[in-house]
Structure formats: structure tokens, C-alpha cells
Motif scaffolding. Sequence first.
Motif, PDB file in Angstrom:
ATOM      1  N   TYR A   1       0.805  -1.227   0.000  1.00 35.38           N
ATOM      2  CA  TYR A   1       0.000   0.000   0.000  1.00 35.38           C
ATOM      3  C   TYR A   1       0.839   1.279   0.000  1.00 35.38           C
ATOM      4  O   TYR A   1       0.292   2.367  -0.089  1.00 35.38           O
TER       5      TYR A   1
ATOM      6  N   SER B   1       4.300   4.722   3.486  1.00 38.02           N
ATOM      7  CA  SER B   1       3.812   5.503   4.620  1.00 38.02           C
ATOM      8  C   SER B   1       2.526   4.928   5.212  1.00 38.02           C
ATOM      9  O   SER B   1       1.863   5.602   5.995  1.00 38.02           O
ATOM     10  N   THR B   2       2.168   3.702   4.851  1.00 38.85           N
ATOM     11  CA  THR B   2       0.922   3.095   5.330  1.00 38.85           C
ATOM     12  C   THR B   2       1.211   2.140   6.487  1.00 38.85           C
ATOM     13  O   THR B   2       2.145   1.334   6.412  1.00 38.85           O
ATOM     14  N   THR B   3       0.412   2.262   7.565  1.00 37.16           N
ATOM     15  CA  THR B   3       0.541   1.376   8.722  1.00 37.16           C
ATOM     16  C   THR B   3      -0.775   0.646   8.949  1.00 37.16           C
ATOM     17  O   THR B   3      -1.833   1.061   8.456  1.00 37.16           O
TER      18      THR B   3
ATOM     19  N   GLY C   1      -3.243   3.731   9.271  1.00 39.76           N
ATOM     20  CA  GLY C   1      -3.516   4.059   7.881  1.00 39.76           C
ATOM     21  C   GLY C   1      -2.352   4.816   7.261  1.00 39.76           C
ATOM     22  O   GLY C   1      -1.185   4.630   7.626  1.00 39.76           O
ATOM     23  N   GLU C   2      -2.629   5.673   6.333  1.00 39.38           N
ATOM     24  CA  GLU C   2      -1.588   6.478   5.690  1.00 39.38           C
ATOM     25  C   GLU C   2      -1.172   7.608   6.628  1.00 39.38           C
ATOM     26  O   GLU C   2      -2.008   8.379   7.094  1.00 39.38           O
TER      27      GLU C   2
ATOM     28  N   HIS D   1       1.276  12.272   3.892  1.00 35.72           N
ATOM     29  CA  HIS D   1       0.344  12.568   2.801  1.00 35.72           C
ATOM     30  C   HIS D   1       1.011  13.458   1.751  1.00 35.72           C
ATOM     31  O   HIS D   1       1.458  14.564   2.056  1.00 35.72           O
TER      32      HIS D   1
ATOM     33  N   GLU E   1      -2.171  10.805  10.798  1.00 28.05           N
ATOM     34  CA  GLU E   1      -2.766   9.489  10.661  1.00 28.05           C
ATOM     35  C   GLU E   1      -4.163   9.608  10.052  1.00 28.05           C
ATOM     36  O   GLU E   1      -4.902  10.549  10.340  1.00 28.05           O
ATOM     37  N   SER E   2      -4.524   8.634   9.244  1.00 25.88           N
ATOM     38  CA  SER E   2      -5.796   8.704   8.520  1.00 25.88           C
ATOM     39  C   SER E   2      -6.989   8.335   9.402  1.00 25.88           C
ATOM     40  O   SER E   2      -8.070   8.859   9.217  1.00 25.88           O
TER      41      SER E   2
END
Length: 649
Positions: A130, A133-135, A139-140, A143, A156-157
Motif C-alpha cells: 500500500y 507511509s501506510t501502517t 492508515g496512511e 500525505h 494518521e488517517s
Amino acid sequence: MLVQYLWSFYVMLQFWLLCRSKTFTWKKTAMFMLLGILLVIPITAWTLMAVHGLVGGRTSDTWSTAVVTPIVEEVCKLLPLGLYLFFSRRASSMSLGDFTLAGAASGVGFQLMEELSRRWLNSGIIGRTYGYSTTMLGGETIHWDFWTLFPGRFEESFFPTLMTVSHPVHTAMVALGIGLAIRFRKRLTNAIYFLPALLLAWSILEHAAYNGQNTLPNWVMKINDWTGSGYQTKDVFLLMLILGLILDYIALNRVRSQLAMMTGDRIIDPLSELWHMSVAFFQKRERFSSVLSWTRERREMGFSLLYGNSEAASVQEELKGRMQLHYRKAAGLAVLLIGAGLLAGLAAYWQSPVQPDDTACFSCMFDSLQNWWDRLSFREQAAIVLGAFALALLFVGFWPALGFALTAASIPGSGHEIAKNIRDPKRLLTPENASAALIGLALSRIPFGRFAKKGGEKLKDWLEKLLRRRNKPDPNIPHKPDVDRPKEKPDADEPEQTTPKDSEDYVHWSKAKYKGVELYDSRHGPLGEFDGIDVENGIFYEAKSAKGLDKIHPKTGKPQQTPQQFTDKQLYQKTRTRINNLMEKAVGTRTTPGGTSEIPNLEDIKSIRNFQFQLDGDTPELRAAAENSLNRLRQEFPDYTFTIRFGVK
């Protein structure tokens, strides 16, 4: 890696377009970006290593990631600006837009290397699938959005509660605060320096709160909540930037009577500048680059008149030489690093295991290169070309960078042809190539070929002169007249005879349209004069006399002045001072008692980049000394042309 560089370049371009009152050139801005990579990153790493070496602990400890690291990074990112101000002593003549741009460029370079490291060390199935930078739980977190101003924010998303803006925004905001403090310290006393200190503390707090959001004490996070949890930083910075631009243009309008104005303009403002740039781009594209340079140089002249001092003017050329040297070193180091990476990749390729029926060959690499290129989509190929262009733009101008990018695309696109030529060099012996080689040999070796070549050059020069007479150039566009071409020597043993009067483009300085043009400063003090000026062809004529050069001193029995001492004083030192005065101190022109009644104004001659010296002496020693002095001028002023004629009475 290429995608990350394009993102960083996009952020830098946004700052470049917003800082409308800037006087920095793109090369100088790129220098700050390179310093953010080659200076800030090593110093930051060495500082953190030294702290852990003295105190101990791990880099993952809270006191390291959430306390020491934010302080060290935010302070070190200001080092390029601090060094520039310290060595240049130009703080008083920089615009607030320059301060902002310098801080932003340093932050862009720092964040570029930080994000490249993250991408390089990215591991795990989630990151590979993904994005780096995605965890899983957050999430992302980093950005990059095309339609976002200053992309690269950290947030964090899922259920976001705090964020931190990118490094360029933090550093640009603090740098702008430093510029405001320097500009208004006399009116508001030294207490104004509390402003950049407060902005730096705010940046450190946001950085620390984001890094230690789950481990720092509650009171730290509470203070961060009071300051907006990172969501208000960009808005505050934009308000500060708007205020800085307004203050810059208000200051410029205080001296607009001493600055050149476009037709119909009553005040200097960014909207009118953008309007003139747009008109030049859509109607007269040949004037576009001239308008860009003219507006920037006008701002530079205005801030120099407002805030410049004698110390700044005295060290400017010396600083320029030093900064160019540092820039070349940084560029050379970057090339070495890139070359080392390519060699490492080639070594890995050559050392990789192959099947028994495979053969390792040099030409096969070009076949593989074109196969890889052909598999890419049009968007991927365009991204590579754009990345090569953006990378080259850090080191060279626009057109060389474009040529580099197109060359980088043409090599993989012609891989099969290159491989065929390597396997069978006889393919180059086609009738077309043979004809071109024979024609080139005739033009360079055969007497008739030389005659044809010289005839073609004369025809070209005649056509250029005819076009110059029919189309009078814009005074804002710098001109580069034809440089004297060396004559073919019939015999290497015979000395070359210089007869300048027989040259087609020879013009005696006394025949120039304008003679005796003197520069003067804001106090109407003289700053030197030009013997003759040809505005149409863009030439300064300077007449020099070498009479009495060999006169013997009665006490020493030696010549009073050597040829080298004479040329250093008359050619190098006086011309160097004349150029500096023309660009920095001069506010107008006036005629001398023996000059012509009609003279060009200051703006008409500031774009001239050609000096032609006419010397009445002519000896081998004098020629060698003059060439040494002119070479020194060419090194200090690479955008100028310096020629000399000997034996001119």
C-alpha cells in the motif's frame, strides 16, 4: 526514489511561485536545497550520534525521538541561512521573500533525504503493498497530494487528532521570523528577536508532540492542543508570508522614483509584474526571460537602495566566488554519489548468477535497457524525463537541463541500435556516415574546404548583422556580440599580425554613438565612466593607453610598472569596480564634459554584457598580461564577455 524527488521538487516550486518579492535566483535557491542535503543531514546525524555516545541509550527512546531529535533537526535546518547571512553580510538588503525561500529550500532538501531513507528502508507486506507511509493501525501517515499546498504533512488517517506540517513549512516560518526581526530591530528594539525564538519553539513543540504522541507527558500534549495540534501552523505561516510580501512591496514603492517602471505602471506590485510576465509569454515569448530577469533585478536594486550598506557591496563579489566554489563542490559530490550508486548497481548486475547458456556482454545491457524502457507506460516514461529535468535544474540552467533530460530519454530509447553498433562497428560505415566524414575532413584539412568554411562563417556574420539592423533588440535583453575569430595562420613559424582596422566588425571607441557616460550614486557622487557605449549591439568600449609603461624609475633602474601590474589595474580592477557600481550603487547616468549630449539611461545599459578594450600598445608581454587579467574577469563574471584589441591608436 524518483517519485519522492518529484514531490520535493513540486514543494520547492510552490514556494518559488509564492515568494513574489524574492531577489534570489533559482541557482541560489537550489544551493540552499543542496546544503539542506549535504550539510544539514550529516551535522544532524553526527550531533545525535555524539549525544548517544556521551549519554548512552537507544535511538528509539522517548527522550531521543521526542526531545533531542526535534530540537537538533529544527535548529540545524537553519544553518544554511545562518552561514549565508554570516558570510555575505547581506541581511539588510535581503527581501523577506528571500528569507522565506532560503528556509523553505533548506527544509525541502532535509525532507527529501528523510523520505528517501524511509522509502529505502521500507519493509513489510503492508508497506510494499500500500505504500511506504501506510501502517496497519494508523492508515496512511505521510500525505503527498497534488492539489494540496505544501504536501507532505504527517497525519494518521484513522481518527486524526494531531498532525505536523512538513519540514519546509516549519523552517520557512522561522526564517521569515528572522527576516522580520532583522528588518524591524531598529524600530522595535532587540525585543523583536523574541518572534523567531517563539516560532522555533512552536516548531519544536509540534515536532516533539507528533514523535512522542503516545509517550510524552500530558502537559506537553495539552500545550500542543492549545497551539492547534499542528492544524493551524500552515495558516499562520501563510498570513505571515502575505504580511511579508506587503511589507516588501511597500518598501519598494518608497524608492520607485529611482527604479525603472513599465509603461503605464504607477506603483510596483506583484499583480502588475505577473501581468507583464503573462503578456510577454503569450505575445512576445522572446521577451519572457528578459521580463523575468528585469523584475527580479529591479527588486534587488530597490532593496539594495533601501537597506544595502558599503560592507555588503564590498564583499559581494568575493562572496559570489566562495558560494560558487561551495556550489561546485556540492554538485561534484552529488555526481560522485550518483556515479557510485550506478557502479554498485552494475557490479551487482555483473556478479549476479547466470544460466550456463547465458553470455555476459556489454551490448546486451543496451538491449535490456531498451526492453525495460519499452515496457514502461507513457506516464512512467514522462515521469522519468521530468525527474531528470528537475534533477539537472539543481545544477544548470533551464535549456541545459532540458537537453540533459531529452538525452537521458534517448539513450534507453535507442538501446537496440547502440547494441547493434557495438556488435558490428562496420554498420557505422554506411554511405551517409562516410559522406559526412569526408565532408568534415574536407572542411577541416583541405585548403578549399577551409576557404568554404570561412566563407560560410562570413556569410553567417553578415546575415546576423543584417538582422540586427532590421530588428532593434529590446534593451532589457542582454546581447552577446560576435567574438573575434582567430585567423588561420599560413605558417606556424610566422608571427600573427594583428590589424584591427581591417576587421569587418571593428569600431573605434570614438565612433560609438554614446561617449563619456558617467555613473553616479544616490548622493550624485561619480562612480566612473564608460568611454563609449553601443546600446544597439550591446558593447562597452574602453580605451586604454600603455604609453610610459617601459619608463625606467631613476632610483631602482627598473620599469615603474610591469605589464601585468598595468593590466591588473587598468583592465581587471577598474572593470570589476565598474560592474559592481553599475549593478549595485548606480542610480543614474550623466554625460561628462567631453561626452555626447545624448546618453542612454541606466536601465538601457545594465543589460549589456560585453566589454571591448582597445589598447594602443602591442607587445608579447602585454598580450600575455592582458589575457591573464581578462581570465580573472571571466571567472568572476561568467555571464560577461571580455575581448581586447591591440595597437589601436
